[in-house]
Design a protein around this motif. Structure first.
Motif, PDB file in Angstrom:
ATOM      1  N   LEU A 173      87.804  26.282  22.879  1.00  0.00           N
ATOM      2  CA  LEU A 173      86.437  26.216  23.405  1.00  0.00           C
ATOM      3  C   LEU A 173      86.201  24.959  24.216  1.00  0.00           C
ATOM      4  O   LEU A 173      85.537  25.018  25.256  1.00  0.00           O
ATOM      5  CB  LEU A 173      85.429  26.306  22.255  1.00  0.00           C
ATOM      6  CG  LEU A 173      85.058  27.721  21.827  1.00  0.00           C
ATOM      7  CD1 LEU A 173      84.216  27.688  20.561  1.00  0.00           C
ATOM      8  CD2 LEU A 173      84.304  28.452  22.932  1.00  0.00           C
ATOM      9  N   TRP A 174      86.723  23.792  23.760  1.00  0.00           N
ATOM     10  CA  TRP A 174      86.452  22.611  24.579  1.00  0.00           C
ATOM     11  C   TRP A 174      87.243  22.649  25.876  1.00  0.00           C
ATOM     12  O   TRP A 174      86.820  22.083  26.882  1.00  0.00           O
ATOM     13  CB  TRP A 174      86.585  21.308  23.818  1.00  0.00           C
ATOM     14  CG  TRP A 174      87.902  20.817  23.305  1.00  0.00           C
ATOM     15  CD1 TRP A 174      88.277  20.739  22.003  1.00  0.00           C
ATOM     16  CD2 TRP A 174      88.977  20.243  24.059  1.00  0.00           C
ATOM     17  NE1 TRP A 174      89.536  20.190  21.910  1.00  0.00           N
ATOM     18  CE2 TRP A 174      89.992  19.860  23.147  1.00  0.00           C
ATOM     19  CE3 TRP A 174      89.189  20.015  25.420  1.00  0.00           C
ATOM     20  CZ2 TRP A 174      91.190  19.276  23.546  1.00  0.00           C
ATOM     21  CZ3 TRP A 174      90.394  19.430  25.818  1.00  0.00           C
ATOM     22  CH2 TRP A 174      91.371  19.068  24.884  1.00  0.00           C
ATOM     23  N   ILE A 175      88.372  23.362  25.874  1.00  0.00           N
ATOM     24  CA  ILE A 175      89.079  23.580  27.142  1.00  0.00           C
ATOM     25  C   ILE A 175      88.230  24.479  28.050  1.00  0.00           C
ATOM     26  O   ILE A 175      88.089  24.238  29.256  1.00  0.00           O
ATOM     27  CB  ILE A 175      90.458  24.206  26.889  1.00  0.00           C
ATOM     28  CG1 ILE A 175      91.368  23.218  26.145  1.00  0.00           C
ATOM     29  CG2 ILE A 175      91.105  24.636  28.207  1.00  0.00           C
ATOM     30  CD1 ILE A 175      92.693  23.799  25.730  1.00  0.00           C
ATOM     31  N   TYR A 176      87.608  25.503  27.432  1.00  0.00           N
ATOM     32  CA  TYR A 176      86.731  26.398  28.191  1.00  0.00           C
ATOM     33  C   TYR A 176      85.547  25.634  28.776  1.00  0.00           C
ATOM     34  O   TYR A 176      85.201  25.797  29.947  1.00  0.00           O
ATOM     35  CB  TYR A 176      86.233  27.517  27.282  1.00  0.00           C
ATOM     36  CG  TYR A 176      85.055  28.288  27.855  1.00  0.00           C
ATOM     37  CD1 TYR A 176      85.238  29.221  28.866  1.00  0.00           C
ATOM     38  CD2 TYR A 176      83.766  28.057  27.384  1.00  0.00           C
ATOM     39  CE1 TYR A 176      84.162  29.917  29.397  1.00  0.00           C
ATOM     40  CE2 TYR A 176      82.681  28.750  27.906  1.00  0.00           C
ATOM     41  CZ  TYR A 176      82.886  29.676  28.906  1.00  0.00           C
ATOM     42  OH  TYR A 176      81.818  30.344  29.438  1.00  0.00           O
ATOM     43  N   TRP A 177      84.906  24.779  27.952  1.00  0.00           N
ATOM     44  CA  TRP A 177      83.758  24.014  28.444  1.00  0.00           C
ATOM     45  C   TRP A 177      84.177  23.100  29.588  1.00  0.00           C
ATOM     46  O   TRP A 177      83.437  22.904  30.554  1.00  0.00           O
ATOM     47  CB  TRP A 177      83.137  23.176  27.322  1.00  0.00           C
ATOM     48  CG  TRP A 177      82.550  23.942  26.182  1.00  0.00           C
ATOM     49  CD1 TRP A 177      82.796  23.739  24.855  1.00  0.00           C
ATOM     50  CD2 TRP A 177      81.599  25.012  26.236  1.00  0.00           C
ATOM     51  NE1 TRP A 177      82.083  24.622  24.094  1.00  0.00           N
ATOM     52  CE2 TRP A 177      81.337  25.412  24.910  1.00  0.00           C
ATOM     53  CE3 TRP A 177      80.968  25.679  27.276  1.00  0.00           C
ATOM     54  CZ2 TRP A 177      80.468  26.447  24.604  1.00  0.00           C
ATOM     55  CZ3 TRP A 177      80.099  26.705  26.974  1.00  0.00           C
ATOM     56  CH2 TRP A 177      79.850  27.077  25.667  1.00  0.00           C
ATOM     57  N   ALA A 178      85.362  22.491  29.478  1.00  0.00           N
ATOM     58  CA  ALA A 178      85.843  21.577  30.516  1.00  0.00           C
ATOM     59  C   ALA A 178      86.022  22.311  31.841  1.00  0.00           C
ATOM     60  O   ALA A 178      85.627  21.818  32.903  1.00  0.00           O
ATOM     61  CB  ALA A 178      87.149  20.933  30.080  1.00  0.00           C
ATOM     62  N   VAL A 179      86.602  23.508  31.777  1.00  0.00           N
ATOM     63  CA  VAL A 179      86.846  24.287  32.993  1.00  0.00           C
ATOM     64  C   VAL A 179      85.553  24.875  33.540  1.00  0.00           C
ATOM     65  O   VAL A 179      85.260  24.784  34.735  1.00  0.00           O
ATOM     66  CB  VAL A 179      87.864  25.412  32.710  1.00  0.00           C
ATOM     67  CG1 VAL A 179      88.000  26.334  33.924  1.00  0.00           C
ATOM     68  CG2 VAL A 179      89.218  24.818  32.333  1.00  0.00           C
TER      69      VAL A 179
END
Length: 210
Positions: free
Chosen positions: A189-195
């Motif tokens: 999820l934090w990878i998703y938020w970053a992208v």
């Protein structure tokens, strides 16, 4: 239109900085005279792996939250009481991240792992809700937002935060059975938020130019 949220953003940046700094307090060095050679140090560091895991997860989670906080306030130009208190709720929860992080560092590799991961995941469910609350109060009155922002862009931002909620809830449910998978979902999820954060900004700029 003059931006009225400068003080809110400045104060928030300070809180995020303090919250992310507090995480390092759970990383400990060996007791004096307990390490006699490199092998002893390696064993000590291996035994601290849960502390390093908790630190990395929470550091990047708060970092990504700060980035998204910055992005969302690039679209908010005016403040009211609802926005101020919703932002205060975000900051309260961000400060609270250090406690479940400490629990995760100490108890993840034991019998209580499912419960500490549930507590850890639960704090991010609440944070996601608080971001949704902030954007809800800001976007329901378009006069509070950046001049020229379109309804499509507003909905895009709304959906971006809303989509994370069911995934966090799934991670929370899974934590009671397979806590490791729950942490992998949070990592994803934090990878998703970053992208998605960068995509949202480009999307907003695209619609403002049209």
């Amino acid at each position: 239109m003059e931006k009225e949220t400068g003080r809110i953003e400045g104060f928030s940046d300070g809180v995020f900085a303090i919250a992310i700094t507090l995480l390092v307090l759970d990383l400990h060095v060996p007791e004096e005279n307990s390490i006699h050679n490199g092998s002893d140090l390696i064993v000590f560091l291996k035994n601290q792996w849960t502390a390093f895991l908790a630190f990395i997860l929470s550091f990047f989670s708060i970092f990504i939250m700060w980035i998204n906080h910055h992005k969302i306030f690039k679209q908010i130009y005016r403040r009211n009481s609802a926005i101020t208190f919703a932002n205060g709720l975000i900051l309260f929860l961000v400060c609270a991240v250090s406690y479940p992080t400490a629990l995760l560092a100490r108890y993840f590799d034991g019998e209580a792992s499912s419960f500490v991961v549930a507590i850890y995941t639960g704090i991010f469910v609440l944070i996601n809700l608080s971001y949704n609350l902030l954007w809800y109060h800001a976007s329901k009155n378009k006069e509070l937002l950046r001049p020229g922002i379109t309804d499509v862009a507003i909905k895009k931002i709304h959906n971006n935060y809303l989509y994370g909620l069911p995934i966090y809830l799934i991670a929370l449910a899974i934590s009671f059975w397979i806590p490791g998978i729950s942490l992998i979902i949070i990592l994803g999820l934090w990878i998703y938020w970053a992208v998605s954060s960068g995509k949202i900004e480009m999307h907003v700029q695209h619609f403002q130019k049209e």
